[in-house]
Write a protein that holds these residues in place. Structure first.
Motif: not given
Length: 288
Positions: A219-225, A242-243, A248-250, A255-257
């Motif tokens: 999920v972490e990568e999916a949101l970044a993508r 999405a960001a 909020h979650n990670y 990926w968030y950075a």
């Protein structure tokens, strides 16, 4: 003279059936009837008691002699079908097949047991064996993931049908892994489309991961993508949402950075649109 021979054979047949215990042996005996070279009396005497065969199977299993153990358990089922020991032997045969890496045979035997004895005390274990056999066949994420789906179905059955069994905890752990594999496959396909600038198709794959596999590592990568694909399509509000959900979650994620940096390059920042599907899906994520 001929009638006397026939009567003698008839008596031998009855002896064989009595020793076998059930009509399951009759098929083998009927074959013997047409062959004058087979001594039916000796055949009947060669059939061992169910408990003896079963205990021999257990002894071979403990000694690591899996092939011989499997033969003994199968013999119980063939020579004494529908007996108490045949019921136990069927489960042990499925387990022995699993230990030998004979996964199809393990699945077939355990499934047969479940069809005959769905409420038996060993039913949970038989269902667990089905799950394990599929689980051991899960391939790397780049390949077809049908066995992952089958493992998920089998372990879900353990959890839902036998919630008090000792196999629930491990089934849950293996279920998470199998779901992660399915999510990973969707990510692979999504990246394939993204690399070819087919952003709508890519975003649809990433969305599926977020909505259907919210508690997986993907999920972490999916949101970044999603940030990247929506940004590429000019859907700024969706990219910002999405960001924001990703942050909020990670919050400590690379990926968030990276997503934050991408938005900043256009003078944007993470901002959640509560009306977006991403915001709604975000409430089900691990970090929420």
């Amino acid at each position: 003279m001929v009638s006397s021979v026939k009567r003698g054979r008839g008596r031998a047949f009855r002896v064989a059936l009595i020793v076998a215990g059930l009509a399951g042996v009759s098929a083998g005996i009927s074959g013997c009837q047409s062959d004058p070279d087979i001594d039916i009396t000796n055949y009947a005497q060669s059939v061992e008691p169910a408990d003896v065969l079963y205990n021999q199977g257990l002894a071979n299993l403990q000694a690591g002699q899996l092939t011989e153990a499997g033969r003994k358990f199968d013999a119980v089922d063939k020579q004494h079908p529908y007996s108490e020991f045949a019921r136990k032997a069927m489960v042990m045969s499925a387990f022995t097949n699993y230990r030998q890496g004979q996964y199809s045979e393990a699945i077939n035997t355990a499934s047969r047991y479940l069809s005959l004895y769905p409420n038996d005390e060993e039913a949970a274990y038989a269902q667990y064996i089905v799950g394990l056999a599929y689980y051991r066949q899960i391939p790397e994420v780049t390949r077809d993931q049908r066995t992952s789906s089958r493992a998920i179905a089998a372990f879900t059955e353990v959890i839902e049908r036998y919630p008090d069994s000792e196999y629930v905890e491990d089934s849950q752990a293996k279920l998470r892994y199998a779901r992660d594999q399915l999510a990973g496959k969707e990510m692979q396909v999504g990246r394939y489309y993204q690399e070819r600038k087919e952003y709508v198709a890519a975003a649809n794959r990433y969305r599926l991961v977020v909505e259907q596999y919210p508690n997986t590592r993907q999920v972490e990568e999916a949101l970044a993508r999603l940030v990247e694909t929506y940004y590429a399509m000019g859907l700024e509000s969706e990219a910002q949402t999405a960001a924001a959900v990703l942050g909020h979650n990670y919050p400590d994620s690379q990926w968030y950075a990276d997503s934050y940096k991408l938005l900043k390059s256009r003078g944007l920042e993470p901002r959640e649109n509560k009306g977006s599907w991403i915001s709604r899906a975000g409430s089900a994520l691990v970090g929420s």
